[in-house]
Design an enzyme around this catalytic site. Structure first.
Site, short mmCIF file in Angstrom:
data_model
loop_
_atom_site.label_atom_id
_atom_site.label_comp_id
_atom_site.label_asym_id
_atom_site.label_seq_id
_atom_site.Cartn_x
_atom_site.Cartn_y
_atom_site.Cartn_z
CB CYS A 1 40.38 33.20 33.44
SG CYS A 1 39.48 34.58 32.72
CE LYS B 1 32.14 33.49 48.55
NZ LYS B 1 33.10 34.55 48.94
CD1 TRP C 1 40.82 36.13 44.39
CD2 TRP C 1 42.22 37.44 43.25
NE1 TRP C 1 41.81 35.33 43.87
CE2 TRP C 1 42.68 36.12 43.17
CE3 TRP C 1 42.95 38.44 42.58
CZ2 TRP C 1 43.83 35.76 42.46
CZ3 TRP C 1 44.08 38.09 41.88
CH2 TRP C 1 44.52 36.76 41.82
CG ASN C 2 40.85 37.35 38.30
OD1 ASN C 2 39.64 37.47 38.51
ND2 ASN C 2 41.32 36.59 37.34
CD GLU D 1 32.28 32.50 31.50
OE1 GLU D 1 33.30 31.97 31.03
OE2 GLU D 1 31.33 32.87 30.79
#
Ligand code: NAP
Length: 457
Positions: free
Chosen positions: A263, A155, A131-132, A229
């Site tokens: 991340c 997805k 979602w980020n 990732e």
């Protein structure tokens, strides 16, 4: 089977409710996407590229609307949403301009009359996305994979189904054949089921290391390729000869991007003891100019965290680290809201291995300062992590900086005197528990192709 919900992290309001697909509906949808593969892969690559040019234009036209949607579903400040959408348009343009060149046959001289390598698509690729960066992560995957001739099912994270639907709508809007790219409205418990589907040929997952391990295990059991990732704890090594203003600017930008939920955020500042007190003063000064607030307001540079669970987890990590000896040297104000998931910007000093602030990924606006006695200890502390996504070094000796970034730091990207970020022209990926495989650049487009030998007697 519960519905998926988008909840506005600024105030707790329900923004959207999305019923999940049943197994029968999932099977039907994946079969439809698969039946499109033969058509899509035979469309000349020039034309597939053209569609991504159209996508880039469509993203630009509707970027204000999409930035608002991200602010609503996951709290990203509007100006950062616009930046994300510009980057989505860029990655579509980049692969539209270069895809044909990257995928051109390569003749290899052998004893054959003709022998060459060609790059053939695999089929339906499953993209499991976080979602980020709800638009960027999807386009970063879709542009190279689909220009290469694959079809895709997405997805997306359960809480950004509005963004997922908007992305699917964009593909339809620009005239890409129906069912070439489809959104699967499902939660993570259905991912294994989708991986088992014989039409699904490979999986790309961007998300946490635990999700990566689970997907890799399932995909391995049915021998399907994965690109992962995953999480990171990027070290920023600040040596004693660094330009401190540059280092501090980069550390603050790197830490607070996306309200700290990235991340490749700067998660550990490893600072030479000789410059530490000046570094701390400058960091506090710079953090103090930031504003935590409503993502819809222009003055907000840091929004709410994605949800209450994420905010509570970060608070627990901070409190445990303080119990173990970390010092809280700065804490910002937050909006007075009972329902908003706001976490203050914090700076922790005296952070050491063994504390959550050192060992774990802090996914929010908390900066950690770790003291190093010298360069060699700084490098060793930088590498003392299970992660290996990005890393940065700050020094006025560029040759030394390059040597440290390239040879010493265990990471998929080493930056000198700048904060870590992705760029469509450069490969992006991690080592260690940050995952494997690459996205972006000429390397990323080769992840989901059959590198095929053709030999003619
Ligand atoms: P997450 O919980 O792992 O979720 C990411 C995606 O994986 C979501 O679609 C999620 O679905 C799904 N998922 C979760 N657990 C799963 C499982 N066991 N099996 C299959 N699918 C599963 O991660 P997040 O909280 O959304 O994102 C934050 C993490 O992603 C951080 O660790 C961050 O560092 C990492 N990240 C990495 C990169 C990179 O490029 N390396 C980029 C962005 C983020 P549901 O939403 O339905 O649970």
């Amino acid at each position: 089977m519960s519905d998926l919900r988008s909840i506005n992290p600024s105030n707790g309001d329900i923004v959207g409710v999305y019923p999940q697909l049943s197994e029968q509906e999932l099977n039907q949808l994946i079969a439809e996407v698969n039946s499109e593969f033969d058509l899509w892969r035979r469309i000349p690559i020039k034309d597939r590229c053209k569609y991504f040019k159209y996508l880039a234009e469509a993203i630009q036209i509707r970027k204000d609307e999409f930035a608002r949607l991200m602010a609503l579903e996951m709290g990203k400040p509007l100006f950062q949403g616009i930046g994300e959408l510009d980057k989505c348009a860029w990655v579509c343009d980049y692969y539209a301009d270069n895809g044909e060149k990257f995928l051109a046959d390569q003749t290899i001289k052998t004893d054959a009359s003709d022998s060459y390598v060609s790059f053939q698509p695999l089929g339906v690729i499953l993209a499991v996305m976080p979602w980020n960066f709800p638009f960027w992560q999807v386009f970063r995957f879709a542009a190279p994979s689909m220009i290469a001739g694959n079809v895709a099912v997405l997805k997306h994270a359960s809480n950004v189904q509005g963004c997922a639907d908007a992305i699917e709508g964009l593909f339809i809007e620009v005239g890409i054949p129906n069912n070439t790219f489809r959104n699967l409205t499902i939660d993570s418990s259905k991912v294994d089921y989708v991986i088992e589907n014989p039409f699904v040929k490979a999986v790309s997952l961007t998300g946490s290391t635990s999700a990566g391990k689970s997907v890799a295990q399932k995909a391995g059991s049915v021998l399907k390729k994965t690109v992962l990732e995953l999480g990171g704890s990027d070290p920023y090594v600040v040596l004693k000869d660094a330009d401190l203003d540059i280092a501090v600017d980069s550390c603050v930008s790197g830490r607070l991007l996306n309200s700290g939920q990235s991340c490749i955020a700067a998660k550990r500042f490893i600072v030479d003891i000789n410059i530490q007190s000046e570094f701390e003063k400058k960091i506090i000064n710079k953090m103090n100019k930031q504003k935590v607030g409503d993502p819809f307001l222009d003055k907000s540079t840091v929004g709410p965290m994605v949800n209450k669970a994420a905010k509570d987890e970060l608070s627990t990590q901070v409190l445990k680290s303080i119990d173990q000896g970390a010092k809280l040297i700065y804490e910002s104000d937050i909006p007075k809201s009972k329902t908003g998931c706001y976490h203050p910007i914090m700076v922790l000093s005296n952070v050491k291995p063994g504390m959550p602030a050192f060992d774990e990924e802090l996914f929010g606006p908390v900066a950690c300062i770790i003291t190093a006695q010298d360069e060699s200890e700084a490098i060793s502390l930088a590498n003392q992590t299970v992660y290996g996504l990005g890393a940065a070094v700050f020094t006025s000796d560029i040759e030394k900086g390059k040597e440290i970034a390239n040879i010493e730091l265990e990471a998929g990207a080493g930056f000198v005197n700048d904060f870590v970020r992705s760029d469509p022209r450069l490969p992006f990926g991690g080592v260690k528990e940050s995952g494997y495989g690459n996205e972006l650049s000429s390397y990323g487009i080769l992840e989901f192709v059959n590198i095929k030998t053709v030999y003619v007697r």
